[in-house]
Design an enzyme around this catalytic site. Structure first.
Site, PDB file in Angstrom:
ATOM      1  N   SER A  15       0.857  -1.205   0.000  1.00 22.49           N
ATOM      2  CA  SER A  15       0.000   0.000   0.000  1.00 22.49           C
ATOM      3  C   SER A  15       0.887   1.247   0.000  1.00 22.49           C
ATOM      4  CB  SER A  15      -0.855   0.010   1.266  1.00 22.49           C
ATOM      5  OG  SER A  15      -0.010   0.150   2.400  1.00 22.49           O
ATOM      6  N   ASP A  24      -1.110  -1.709  -4.209  1.00 23.06           N
ATOM      7  CA  ASP A  24      -2.449  -1.452  -3.678  1.00 23.06           C
ATOM      8  C   ASP A  24      -2.756   0.057  -3.757  1.00 23.06           C
ATOM      9  OD1 ASP A  24      -4.791  -2.131  -2.317  1.00 23.06           O
ATOM     10  OD2 ASP A  24      -3.866  -2.125  -0.328  1.00 23.06           O
ATOM     11  N   HIS A  25      -3.984   0.423  -4.092  1.00 15.88           N
ATOM     12  CA  HIS A  25      -4.463   1.820  -4.082  1.00 15.88           C
ATOM     13  C   HIS A  25      -3.499   2.855  -4.656  1.00 15.88           C
ATOM     14  CE1 HIS A  25      -8.207   1.130  -1.923  1.00 15.88           C
ATOM     15  NE2 HIS A  25      -7.547   0.322  -1.115  1.00 15.88           N
ATOM     16  N   ASP A  62      -6.747   3.503  -8.203  1.00 16.01           N
ATOM     17  CA  ASP A  62      -7.964   3.810  -7.461  1.00 16.01           C
ATOM     18  C   ASP A  62      -8.466   5.194  -7.857  1.00 16.01           C
ATOM     19  OD1 ASP A  62     -10.032   4.278  -5.783  1.00 16.01           O
ATOM     20  OD2 ASP A  62      -8.968   3.860  -3.915  1.00 16.01           O
ATOM     21  N   HIS A  95     -12.296  -5.436  -1.063  1.00 16.19           N
ATOM     22  CA  HIS A  95     -11.374  -4.749  -0.151  1.00 16.19           C
ATOM     23  C   HIS A  95     -11.962  -4.826   1.253  1.00 16.19           C
ATOM     24  CE1 HIS A  95      -8.404  -2.365  -2.653  1.00 16.19           C
ATOM     25  NE2 HIS A  95      -9.069  -3.090  -3.529  1.00 16.19           N
ATOM     26  N   GLY A  96     -11.155  -4.447   2.237  1.00 15.12           N
ATOM     27  CA  GLY A  96     -11.662  -4.384   3.617  1.00 15.12           C
ATOM     28  C   GLY A  96     -12.260  -5.706   4.063  1.00 15.12           C
ATOM     29  N   SER A  97     -11.577  -6.808   3.754  1.00 10.98           N
ATOM     30  CA  SER A  97     -12.192  -8.111   4.004  1.00 10.98           C
ATOM     31  C   SER A  97     -11.527  -8.921   5.108  1.00 10.98           C
ATOM     32  CB  SER A  97     -12.271  -8.903   2.703  1.00 10.98           C
ATOM     33  OG  SER A  97     -13.266  -8.314   1.897  1.00 10.98           O
ATOM     34  N   SER A  98     -10.971  -8.223   6.070  1.00 14.18           N
ATOM     35  CA  SER A  98     -10.503  -8.939   7.264  1.00 14.18           C
ATOM     36  C   SER A  98     -11.720  -9.412   8.050  1.00 14.18           C
ATOM     37  CB  SER A  98      -9.644  -8.015   8.143  1.00 14.18           C
ATOM     38  OG  SER A  98      -8.313  -8.024   7.673  1.00 14.18           O
TER      39      SER A  98
HETATM   40  O1  LIG Z   1      -8.453  -3.663   1.889  1.00 14.73           O
HETATM   41  C1  LIG Z   1      -7.410  -3.569   2.521  1.00 14.73           C
HETATM   42  C2  LIG Z   1      -7.306  -4.175   3.865  1.00 14.73           C
HETATM   43  O2  LIG Z   1      -8.571  -4.567   4.416  1.00 14.73           O
HETATM   44  P1  LIG Z   1      -8.691  -4.912   5.969  1.00 14.73           P
HETATM   45  O3  LIG Z   1      -8.437  -3.646   6.730  1.00 14.73           O
HETATM   46  O4  LIG Z   1      -7.700  -5.959   6.269  1.00 14.73           O
HETATM   47  O5  LIG Z   1     -10.086  -5.414   6.158  1.00 14.73           O
HETATM   48  C3  LIG Z   1      -6.185  -2.906   1.922  1.00 14.73           C
HETATM   49  O6  LIG Z   1      -6.461  -2.746   0.550  1.00 14.73           O
HETATM   50  C4  LIG Z   1      -5.828  -1.520   2.469  1.00 14.73           C
HETATM   51  O7  LIG Z   1      -5.369  -0.738   1.417  1.00 14.73           O
HETATM   52  C5  LIG Z   1      -4.701  -1.516   3.426  1.00 14.73           C
HETATM   53  O8  LIG Z   1      -5.093  -2.114   4.613  1.00 14.73           O
HETATM   54  C6  LIG Z   1      -4.237  -0.090   3.771  1.00 14.73           C
HETATM   55  O9  LIG Z   1      -3.028  -0.170   4.365  1.00 14.73           O
HETATM   56  P2  LIG Z   1      -2.164   1.095   4.791  1.00 14.73           P
HETATM   57  O10 LIG Z   1      -2.360   2.178   3.759  1.00 14.73           O
HETATM   58  O11 LIG Z   1      -2.639   1.473   6.159  1.00 14.73           O
HETATM   59  O12 LIG Z   1      -0.775   0.571   4.780  1.00 14.73           O
END
Ligand SMILES: O=C(COP(=O)(O)O)[C@@H](O)[C@H](O)[C@H](O)COP(=O)(O)O
Length: 354
Positions: free
Chosen positions: A50, A83-84, A105, A232-235
């Site tokens: 990222s 990423d992004h 993005d 994204h955001g799939s923890s």
């Molecule tokens: O979707 C993401 C992670 O999801 P998550 O928080 O694990 O549910 C990543 O694409 C984010 O871009 C990443 O977590 C961002 O990281 P930093 O910019 O804080 O390093």
């Protein structure tokens, strides 16, 4: 084996009906944990950096850590994904430094905070696709802004992401617009907004279909069946690891992540890449807190890092297995990026849009 493009990896996943976790990486311990888990179950790997990681580690460290992983695990295909990307310039620099996949993005302006117009998103993404495909590099786009369908608020937690309350239409990707976006940009993969957000605080209770719209995944997939959908955001924010942080002096509030079974349902309907960062943060942080409290005499930080690595390996392994990626690595023969570039030029990888 070697570096592989995201497109080849996800085409294989689509053909065989599985999904791949894309883990964010910042340091050696994370990369070793992911590689160890992948090697244990024979899974292909996506390592993604990222903007935060690039600031933290610096691009050369990040790149060389990934190259070290490829050298240490020559039998596993590894995709190095950015990423992004905030602008075409960021993506082009990543391609120049050897990434085999980039994310443009364009859902946000270059400040990575202000929601962009649809026309801006199409134009910037299209520009990146044109340059990246000429190099055989894959492109992930994003349509819609990540944020909570419970509160209507955008998901700013990690230094990027929109701020404040958003027009509800921005928080949910529209299938017609997705079809048009793919037609105009020719992206390989598309990140969609369905109610997930980055970070630990995603949902205030176990999500229902009202706030985690897997039905929208299905509707989008029907329109763009060959485009790989990205969550994204799939923890999943495992309760036991969050509890461990609290048991050892931390203060994580009550929260719910994206249940693994919902991700698996998404995979049945076209989700191929699942972004996971927070789970590794939580597991490693919990393990480190526990270690420091339980072994007060230790002064060798390697033992602390090892505890973190072991915790992350367990999470990675569980996700590879749950998403069906275990046992797939040996079936893949990475193509050179030159071959991918030729395939794009010959129209062999053109999307189907319905
Ligand atoms: O979707 C993401 C992670 O999801 P998550 O928080 O694990 O549910 C990543 O694409 C984010 O871009 C990443 O977590 C961002 O990281 P930093 O910019 O804080 O390093």
């Amino acid at each position: 084996m070697a570096l592989i493009s995201l497109r080849q990896l996800l085409d294989h996943a689509a053909e065989h009906g599985y999904g791949l976790p894309a883990f964010n990486v910042n340091n050696m311990e994370q990369i070793k944990a992911i590689m160890e888990a992948a090697a244990a179950v024979d899974a292909p790997v996506i390592l993604q950096g990222s903007a935060g990681a690039r600031t933290y580690a610096g691009e050369p460290f990040l790149r060389h850590l990934v190259l070290a992983a490829i050298e240490m695990y020559p039998h596993l295909p590894v995709c190095m994904h950015q990423d992004h990307g905030a602008s075409p310039a960021v993506c082009i620099r990543s391609i120049q430094s050897g990434f085999s996949s980039v994310m443009m993005d364009g859902s946000l302006l270059e400040d990575m905070k202000t929601p962009a117009s649809y026309a801006y998103n199409v134009e910037t993404t299209r520009k990146v696709v044109e340059m990246a495909h000429a190099c055989g590099v894959s492109v992930e786009g994003e349509l819609g802004c990540l944020g909570s369908l419970e509160t209507g608020r955008a998901g700013k937690e990690d230094g990027h992401g929109a701020e404040g309350e958003l027009d509800p239409s921005l928080l949910l990707t529209d299938p017609d617009e997705a079809a048009d976006f793919v037609r105009q940009t020719q992206v390989d993969a598309l990140a969609i907004a369905i109610g997930t957000s980055h970070g630990a605080y995603k949902f205030t209770r176990k999500p229902t279909g009202q706030v985690l719209r897997i039905d929208r995944v299905k509707a989008i997939h029907q329109r763009i069946p060959t485009i790989h959908l990205v969550m994204h955001g799939s923890s999943s924010v495992p309760e036991d690891w969050a509890q461990m942080i609290n048991d050892y002096g931390g203060d994580i509030g009550q929260t719910y992540g994206v249940p693994v079974e919902e991700i698996v349902e998404g995979i049945r309907h076209g989700v191929r890449k699942v972004n996971i960062d927070t789970d590794l943060r939580i597991a490693s942080y919990g393990a480190m807190r526990k270690f420091m409290v339980e072994d007060r005499k230790n002064f060798d930080p390697r033992k602390l890092y090892k505890a973190a690595q072991t915790a992350m390996t367990a999470i990675c392994r569980a996700r590879y297995e749950a998403f069906g990626a275990a046992g797939q690595a040996a079936k893949i023969k990475p193509l050179r990026l030159e071959d991918m570039s030729l395939a794009y030029a010959q129209g062999k990888l053109d999307p189907i849009v319905r």
